[in-house]
Design an enzyme around this catalytic site. Structure first.
Site, PDB file in Angstrom:
ATOM      1  N   GLY A  88       0.853  -1.188   0.000  1.00  0.00           N
ATOM      2  CA  GLY A  88       0.000   0.000   0.000  1.00  0.00           C
ATOM      3  C   GLY A  88       0.887   1.235   0.000  1.00  0.00           C
ATOM      4  O   GLY A  88       2.051   1.179  -0.406  1.00  0.00           O
ATOM      5  N   ARG A  89       0.332   2.326   0.509  1.00  0.00           N
ATOM      6  CA  ARG A  89       1.101   3.577   0.524  1.00  0.00           C
ATOM      7  C   ARG A  89       2.383   3.429   1.339  1.00  0.00           C
ATOM      8  O   ARG A  89       3.453   3.864   0.938  1.00  0.00           O
ATOM      9  CB  ARG A  89       0.272   4.703   1.142  1.00  0.00           C
ATOM     10  CG  ARG A  89      -0.998   5.032   0.404  1.00  0.00           C
ATOM     11  CD  ARG A  89      -1.743   6.074   1.223  1.00  0.00           C
ATOM     12  NE  ARG A  89      -3.067   6.354   0.710  1.00  0.00           N
ATOM     13  CZ  ARG A  89      -4.152   5.663   1.009  1.00  0.00           C
ATOM     14  NH1 ARG A  89      -4.075   4.597   1.806  1.00  0.00           N
ATOM     15  NH2 ARG A  89      -5.330   5.998   0.507  1.00  0.00           N
ATOM     16  N   ILE A  90       2.256   2.798   2.522  1.00  0.00           N
ATOM     17  CA  ILE A  90       3.434   2.671   3.390  1.00  0.00           C
ATOM     18  C   ILE A  90       4.436   1.697   2.769  1.00  0.00           C
ATOM     19  O   ILE A  90       5.644   1.949   2.782  1.00  0.00           O
ATOM     20  CB  ILE A  90       3.024   2.243   4.820  1.00  0.00           C
ATOM     21  CG1 ILE A  90       2.086   3.303   5.428  1.00  0.00           C
ATOM     22  CG2 ILE A  90       4.250   2.051   5.716  1.00  0.00           C
ATOM     23  CD1 ILE A  90       1.421   2.903   6.732  1.00  0.00           C
TER      24      ILE A  90
ATOM     25  N   ARG B 142      -2.497  -8.100  -3.174  1.00  0.00           N
ATOM     26  CA  ARG B 142      -3.667  -8.558  -3.925  1.00  0.00           C
ATOM     27  C   ARG B 142      -3.627  -8.042  -5.367  1.00  0.00           C
ATOM     28  O   ARG B 142      -3.861  -8.766  -6.311  1.00  0.00           O
ATOM     29  CB  ARG B 142      -4.936  -8.045  -3.249  1.00  0.00           C
ATOM     30  CG  ARG B 142      -5.684  -9.116  -2.510  1.00  0.00           C
ATOM     31  CD  ARG B 142      -6.989  -8.615  -2.033  1.00  0.00           C
ATOM     32  NE  ARG B 142      -6.915  -7.184  -1.669  1.00  0.00           N
ATOM     33  CZ  ARG B 142      -7.812  -6.553  -0.944  1.00  0.00           C
ATOM     34  NH1 ARG B 142      -8.855  -7.199  -0.495  1.00  0.00           N
ATOM     35  NH2 ARG B 142      -7.697  -5.272  -0.653  1.00  0.00           N
TER      36      ARG B 142
ATOM     37  N   ARG C 103      -0.080  -4.951  11.982  1.00  0.00           N
ATOM     38  CA  ARG C 103      -0.874  -5.330  13.144  1.00  0.00           C
ATOM     39  C   ARG C 103      -0.366  -6.678  13.643  1.00  0.00           C
ATOM     40  O   ARG C 103      -0.039  -7.559  12.844  1.00  0.00           O
ATOM     41  CB  ARG C 103      -2.363  -5.449  12.784  1.00  0.00           C
ATOM     42  CG  ARG C 103      -3.074  -4.117  12.533  1.00  0.00           C
ATOM     43  CD  ARG C 103      -3.222  -3.294  13.807  1.00  0.00           C
ATOM     44  NE  ARG C 103      -3.951  -2.053  13.603  1.00  0.00           N
ATOM     45  CZ  ARG C 103      -3.403  -0.876  13.296  1.00  0.00           C
ATOM     46  NH1 ARG C 103      -2.102  -0.781  13.140  1.00  0.00           N
ATOM     47  NH2 ARG C 103      -4.134   0.200  13.159  1.00  0.00           N
TER      48      ARG C 103
ATOM     49  N   GLU D  52      -2.171  -6.045  22.582  1.00  0.00           N
ATOM     50  CA  GLU D  52      -1.420  -4.893  23.114  1.00  0.00           C
ATOM     51  C   GLU D  52      -2.184  -4.256  24.258  1.00  0.00           C
ATOM     52  O   GLU D  52      -3.410  -4.260  24.241  1.00  0.00           O
ATOM     53  CB  GLU D  52      -1.209  -3.865  22.002  1.00  0.00           C
ATOM     54  CG  GLU D  52      -0.367  -4.436  20.861  1.00  0.00           C
ATOM     55  CD  GLU D  52      -0.225  -3.460  19.690  1.00  0.00           C
ATOM     56  OE1 GLU D  52      -0.782  -2.348  19.744  1.00  0.00           O
ATOM     57  OE2 GLU D  52       0.441  -3.822  18.715  1.00  0.00           O
TER      58      GLU D  52
ATOM     59  N   HIS E  46       4.332  -0.158  19.465  1.00  0.00           N
ATOM     60  CA  HIS E  46       3.424   0.370  18.440  1.00  0.00           C
ATOM     61  C   HIS E  46       3.615   1.886  18.241  1.00  0.00           C
ATOM     62  O   HIS E  46       2.714   2.677  18.537  1.00  0.00           O
ATOM     63  CB  HIS E  46       1.958   0.060  18.823  1.00  0.00           C
ATOM     64  CG  HIS E  46       1.026   0.081  17.635  1.00  0.00           C
ATOM     65  ND1 HIS E  46      -0.098  -0.699  17.549  1.00  0.00           N
ATOM     66  CD2 HIS E  46       1.037   0.806  16.488  1.00  0.00           C
ATOM     67  CE1 HIS E  46      -0.726  -0.463  16.417  1.00  0.00           C
ATOM     68  NE2 HIS E  46      -0.051   0.458  15.750  1.00  0.00           N
ATOM     69  N   ILE E  47       4.795   2.242  17.756  1.00  0.00           N
ATOM     70  CA  ILE E  47       5.114   3.670  17.600  1.00  0.00           C
ATOM     71  C   ILE E  47       5.321   4.070  16.132  1.00  0.00           C
ATOM     72  O   ILE E  47       5.945   5.091  15.843  1.00  0.00           O
ATOM     73  CB  ILE E  47       6.371   4.065  18.416  1.00  0.00           C
ATOM     74  CG1 ILE E  47       7.586   3.197  18.023  1.00  0.00           C
ATOM     75  CG2 ILE E  47       6.111   3.976  19.917  1.00  0.00           C
ATOM     76  CD1 ILE E  47       8.921   3.759  18.511  1.00  0.00           C
ATOM     77  N   GLY E  48       4.780   3.265  15.226  1.00  0.00           N
ATOM     78  CA  GLY E  48       5.004   3.517  13.795  1.00  0.00           C
ATOM     79  C   GLY E  48       4.779   4.957  13.369  1.00  0.00           C
ATOM     80  O   GLY E  48       5.590   5.545  12.660  1.00  0.00           O
TER      81      GLY E  48
HETATM   82  C1  DGY Z   1      -2.309   3.224  12.310  1.00  0.00           C
HETATM   83  O1  DGY Z   1      -2.510   4.396  11.976  1.00  0.00           O
HETATM   84  O2  DGY Z   1      -3.014   2.308  11.943  1.00  0.00           O
HETATM   85  C2  DGY Z   1      -1.156   2.984  13.205  1.00  0.00           C
HETATM   86  O3  DGY Z   1      -0.981   1.661  13.495  1.00  0.00           O
HETATM   87  C3  DGY Z   1      -1.301   3.787  14.463  1.00  0.00           C
HETATM   88  O4  DGY Z   1      -0.504   4.836  14.363  1.00  0.00           O
END
Ligand code: DGY
Length: 319
Positions: free
Chosen positions: A156-158, A178, A238, A267, A286-288
């Site tokens: 995806g974008r990320i 996909r 996730r 979490e 979870h600090i993405g």
């Molecule tokens: C999201 O945006 O889904 C991240 O996991 C939380 O920052």
């Protein structure tokens, strides 16, 4: 009477300023503590809109309590905390916060990859715990990153933003998604392949796919078995995409070399979580997307989705 908006976490007032002009904004005020479920069910019941986080389960029960609910604005790009099919049934609009966090999350994903491959946390602790008594040829020797193969699951974008970073390291990029992504293929020379091929060929397997019924425990025993013994697994999506018992097994039997994990199935985890104490795991809470700039943009976008809806019935980023 102004419509009621309930905000489930304490957010900076600046993010809510324009929304506060057109709505009555009620907010859970305790910083760094999620709103208790019973408080949420009570406080949200007259809300027209909810501004939620991934810590809140927005399910049938909550939506049924909120009889006037028209919009759920989630402050995250992921929305697996929301029962979207039920929202749709009730004609409740759901929004998320894409784009504003793409580069920040890609930065963290790459940082986690680097920290894991080059044992940065272990090396830092080496000094802190006074283990550095001499220089040795293979002490804390990690794996190279440059010129290796990165396999991105979920382009995806990320995913694309991570691929962009990988090109700076002369990496070969494989991806499993996909749909084919011609733009990523063109810009980053990324090659589409099967899940099996990706696992077999990649030095770094990067999980960035969203959590759905289909992707739950995608990374299971069979998946880890197919990876190289030198493979490093990174999860910035996730936790539930991974069968954590299978990952533990793979890491402790040498089936794969290491893992960098920003997310976990349940979490928050505690320091006694089996994965956290492995020397070959770098674990983050979870600090993405956690930079001041980006979290502010996410909060503002979530609030703007609600403002826009209340003003003209349109949202900016529907899921
Ligand atoms: C999201 O945006 O889904 C991240 O996991 C939380 O920052």
């Amino acid at each position: 009477m102004k419509p009621l908006v309930y905000v489930t976490r304490k957010l900076p007032v600046e993010a809510l300023r324009s929304l506060s002009k057109i709505a009555t904004v009620k907010m859970w005020e305790k910083a760094n503590v999620p709103v208790p479920r019973d408080v949420l069910l009570e406080e949200a019941k007259d809300a027209t809109a909810l501004l939620t986080m991934l810590t809140e389960r927005v399910d049938e029960e909550l939506m049924n309590v909120c009889e006037q609910l028209e919009l759920i604005a989630n402050m995250a790009v992921g929305y697996d905390n929301i029962q979207v099919d039920y929202a749709r049934k009730r004609n409740i609009i759901v929004t998320n916060t894409p784009d504003v966090l793409t580069d920040t999350t890609a930065d963290l994903t790459f940082a986690l990859l680097m920290a894991t491959a080059r044992k940065l946390i272990e090396a830092s602790n080496y000094i802190k715990h006074d283990k550095w008594t001499t220089w040795s040829p293979f002490q804390l020797a990690g794996s190279d990153i440059h010129h290796k193969t990165m396999g991105i699951v979920g382009m995806g974008r990320i995913g694309e933003a991570v691929a962009k970073r990988a090109t700076g390291f002369d990496m070969k990029i494989l991806y499993y998604n996909r749909n084919r992504k011609p733009s990523a293929e063109q810009k980053y020379n990324a090659m589409h392949c099967s899940f099996h091929e990706l696992l077999k060929e990649s030095d770094f397997v990067i999980c960035l796919a969203p959590l759905t019924e289909e992707t739950k425990h995608l990374f299971n025993k069979e998946a880890f078995k197919q990876m190289k013994q030198s493979a490093i697994f990174i999860n910035a999506s996730r936790g539930a995409l991974v069968d954590e018992d299978a990952l533990y097994h793979a890491l402790t039997t040498g089936e794969i070399a290491a893992a960098g994990l920003d997310v976990f199935e349940h979490e928050p985890i505690r320091s006694n979580h089996p994965l956290v104490n492995l020397h070959n795991v770098v674990a983050l809470p979870h600090i993405g997307s956690a930079t001041l700039e980006t979290r502010m943009k996410m909060a503002t976008l979530a609030a703007d989705n609600i403002s826009s809806y209340l003003k003209n019935g349109e949202v900016i980023t529907p899921v």
